[in-house]
Scaffold this active site. Structure first.
Site, PDB file in Angstrom:
ATOM      1  N   HIS A   1      91.759 111.206  34.435  1.00 10.41           N
ATOM      2  CA  HIS A   1      93.067 110.975  33.820  1.00 10.41           C
ATOM      3  C   HIS A   1      93.489 112.179  32.992  1.00 10.41           C
ATOM      4  O   HIS A   1      94.273 112.053  32.064  1.00 10.41           O
ATOM      5  CB  HIS A   1      93.044 109.730  32.909  1.00 10.41           C
ATOM      6  CG  HIS A   1      92.951 108.440  33.650  1.00 10.41           C
ATOM      7  ND1 HIS A   1      91.785 107.977  34.169  1.00 10.41           N
ATOM      8  CD2 HIS A   1      93.896 107.515  33.960  1.00 10.41           C
ATOM      9  CE1 HIS A   1      91.997 106.802  34.770  1.00 10.41           C
ATOM     10  NE2 HIS A   1      93.270 106.507  34.662  1.00 10.41           N
TER      11      HIS A   1
ATOM     12  N   GLU B   1      99.576 105.545  47.251  1.00  5.08           N
ATOM     13  CA  GLU B   1     100.205 106.854  47.005  1.00  5.08           C
ATOM     14  C   GLU B   1     100.632 107.547  48.301  1.00  5.08           C
ATOM     15  O   GLU B   1     101.710 108.130  48.390  1.00  5.08           O
ATOM     16  CB  GLU B   1      99.253 107.776  46.220  1.00  5.08           C
ATOM     17  CG  GLU B   1      99.175 107.495  44.728  1.00  5.08           C
ATOM     18  CD  GLU B   1      98.265 106.320  44.393  1.00  5.08           C
ATOM     19  OE1 GLU B   1      97.639 105.763  45.326  1.00  5.08           O
ATOM     20  OE2 GLU B   1      98.183 105.960  43.204  1.00  5.08           O
TER      21      GLU B   1
END
Ligand SMILES: Cc1ncc(C[n+]2csc(CCOP(=O)(O)OP(=O)(O)O)c2C)c(N)n1
Length: 668
Positions: free
Chosen positions: A474, A407
């Protein structure tokens, strides 16, 4: 500089491949940063300049690399690379102005020393965090590869910086994507006070190349001819056959980490050993001994450099100190952008939230041929939510790029694309994972326009939010990590039509935009959405319901919860404001409504402490206090991580508490 016996040459040079002019030029190019630094030391002692990261003893690397590259090729130097700036022929007065924080530098006094970039000289300076620089080089190299320029991008790091995750990520990406990046490690023995033995355990850092499937070389960083020749050959071969190459330059840091910090921890023998290998003195002696240069010639060069230094210092010394102009400071945080209104068509079709987002991505790819999409599993697989499904076939794998799980370096790569005038979208697989890419977002993308007038034309899509039974990693809604960072725009739609128009605008806007898309809305919310391309302006809230008793301010899933509760309680006297855009924020719409109703409740899915709801509540209290008939209420999630089991998640999320608080406020 002390003179050394001409028989003392401890570096082995072979000048047979070079003419006299080249050799003299390399010498004077090394001499220049050395002499500037010697002057700086005097100024530092006189308290006329701020602290300094010395490159004394490492000049051959900066000079040799720059001389081996073309002027149009980008170079990303670090804090010890004065020779990069001088060899690229940046006028000294501009460098001096930069170091003194004067307006004629490169950052209008906003950033210090080498922390600047300049498109004029194809130099992209570092941010303090060291590592992100490497990923930015990936992006620049990717752009030049996509444009088929056949050029090399060179980036520097110290050996200390190689311990950062960004180093690994950037090399890995460059390798997987065959990017023509020349990774230059200046191994100078110490990272601040930390010796190499406490920094890494491989024998040579060049050994790491094998781990990335990358060609690697070790070069004597104090030997200007070896640096120049080897880098020239490597760069030429990279231009023909684009690929990354890792080079470890062996050298030594002859002064403290920064001037004034000393070198007590460095054994004297090491200092002596490397002093004998001084790159400037050795080369000078070699040239003298081989009659390639004369003492008179050297004096002439020195006199000329000294004169240039003094003249340029004088110019800058006479410049006024930078003045603080509030309007300019605030304006420069964002790149100028005039919103282009594209009206929606009158024909509509029913789309789910997720389809509206997919439509915008696809239409924006069509509209912006310079837009590149990057993300994990977004190509063949179409992304974990299938938003980019089908785009690979349509736009090809150069523009639809699967990324490794990196990322941080991918966000930096997006920054590099922007430096080369391209647009990038990064899909975070889940917004939770943005924490692994946090640093370049908040420190690079957000600050770069303010620092040196370089925009970051990047959209980061953030699938976020709970009610999906996905647990602590999540399900987060982490917009508040970003709303407080000047330089970022933060968008958070609740309906399909807004999702499409706002995302289209995000792609048009040259600034970094974090675009939050709530996963629970993806397939549950449908709406008639205008067909074709249109835009929706940032910073405009949408009044979903109108009434005079209370103002409900919310965004994302909160909008749908509020509508459900209003229906359930049969309240038809509320203003319901869907913010849509958090940064910029429609303060006017909020104040107008609260002034009308006298009561405000702010609903967020985030836990309350430090949430954006808290910011809005404070803003209302400060601006609309006299219109208020009740305290401003905030309702948010519990101050716990978001749990997995349905019962726990329901308790965590604020919907039920919102119902009670709304009733309480209505009855206040
Ligand atoms: C992320 C981060 N951690 C720590 C620092 C503090 N710091 C600045 S330079 C430096 C040493 C860097 O060593 P190296 O990469 O070998 O470069 P050198 O200074 O030796 O040229 C440290 C620890 C920083 N700027 N950024």
């Amino acid at each position: 500089m002390s003179s050394v016996d001409t028989s003392q040459i401890s570096i082995l040079y072979n000048s047979s491949n070079h003419d006299t002019e080249t050799l003299q030029d390399l010498y004077s190019a090394m001499l220049k940063p050395r002499m500037i630094e010697e002057k700086m030391l005097i100024l530092l002692r006189q308290g006329k300049i701020s602290k300094w990261f010395s490159g004394i003893g490492q000049e051959a690397i900066s000079v040799g690399v720059i001389k081996a590259l073309y002027k149009h090729e980008y170079i990303l130097p670090m804090h010890r690379n004065l020779g990069v700036f001088t060899t690229r022929e940046i006028p000294l007065k501009r460098l001096f102005a930069q170091w003194q924080g004067k307006a004629s530098g490169f950052t209008k006094g906003r950033d210090r020393s080498f922390h600047f970039g300049t498109q004029e000289f194809n130099i992209v300076g570092m941010i303090s965090h060291l590592g992100p620089q490497l990923g930015v080089a990936d992006g620049i190299a990717l752009a030049s590869k996509l444009k088929k320029e056949g050029s090399v991008t060179a980036v520097f790091t110290g050996e200390g910086g190689t311990s950062e995750g960004d180093f690994h990520e950037a090399l890995n990406i460059a390798s997987v994507w065959d990017l023509p990046v020349l990774f230059c490690i200046e191994n100078n023995g110490y990272g601040l006070s930390t010796p190499t033995t406490e920094q890494y355990r491989c024998k040579d850092l060049a050994d790491r190349g094998a781990g990335y499937g990358m060609e690697a070389h070790i070069i004597d960083g104090n030997n200007i001819l070896e640096v120049y020749e080897k880098i020239s050959a490597i760069a030429e071969s990279m231009r023909k056959e684009p690929r990354p190459v890792l080079v470890e330059f062996k050298t030594f840091r002859m002064r403290g980490h920064e001037e004034a910090s000393g070198t007590k921890y460095v054994p004297q023998e090491l200092m002596d050993e490397w002093q004998a290998k001084d790159p400037v003195l050795n080369f000078e002696n070699y040239l003298l001994e081989n009659n390639i240069i004369s003492l008179d010639h050297i004096s002439g060069i020195k006199e000329k450099i000294l004169q240039e230094i003094n003249e340029h210092l004088e110019i800058v010394n006479s410049e006024p100190i930078v003045s603080a102009d509030l309007e300019t400071e605030l304006k420069d945080v964002y790149a100028d952008y005039e919103y282009e209104e594209v009206q929606p068509a009158s024909t509509t079709s029913e789309l789910r939230f997720i389809d509206a987002i997919a439509a915008s991505v696809s239409e924006s790819m069509e509209r912006h041929p310079n837009l590149v999409l990057m993300g994990q599993d977004i190509a063949d697989y179409g992304g974990v939510f299938k938003i980019t499904d089908g785009l690979l076939t349509k736009y090809g794998k150069e523009r639809i790029r699967n990324t490794p799980i990196c990322e941080s370096a991918i966000v930096s790569t997006a920054m590099g694309l922007s430096i080369k005038g391209m647009k990038a979208m990064v899909e975070m697989q889940f917004s939770d994972f943005v924490s692994s890419g946090f640093n370049p977002i908040v420190n690079y993308l957000a600050k770069v326009n303010y620092r040196w007038n370089q925009n970051a034309d990047v959209v980061i899509r953030m699938p976020c939010g709970g009610s999906v039974g996905a647990g602590p990693f999540h399900s987060q809604t982490n917009e508040a990590w970003f709303t407080k960072i000047p330089g970022l725009k933060v968008i958070y739609p609740a309906f399909p039509a807004d999702a499409k128009g706002l995302l289209n605008t995000a792609f048009n806007d040259p600034n970094p935009v974090l675009y939050f898309e709530h996963k629970a809305l993806y397939r549950s919310i449908r709406q008639e959405v205008p067909e074709g391309y249109y835009t929706t302006e940032f910073g405009k809230a949408s009044l979903i319901r109108e009434g005079s008793d209370v103002t409900i301010i919310t965004y994302g899933a909160g909008v749908h919860w509020a509508m459900e509760i209003l229906d359930e309680l049969e309240v038809d006297s509320a203003d319901l404001l869907d913010l849509r855009s958090l940064q910029p924020l429609d303060k006017e719409a909020i104040c107008e409504s609260v002034t009308k109703t006298g009561k405000a409740i702010v609903l967020t899915e985030d836990s309350l402490t430090g949430s954006f709801a808290s910011e809005i509540a404070a803003m209302i209290t400060e601006n609309c206090f006299e219109s208020l008939d009740a305290p401003v209420y905030r309702v948010g999630s519990l101050e716990t991580p978001i749990p997995f089991a349905k019962e726990l998640e329901n308790q965590y999320l604020p919907k039920d508490r919102f119902k009670l608080k709304l009733q309480e406020l209505l009855n206040y």
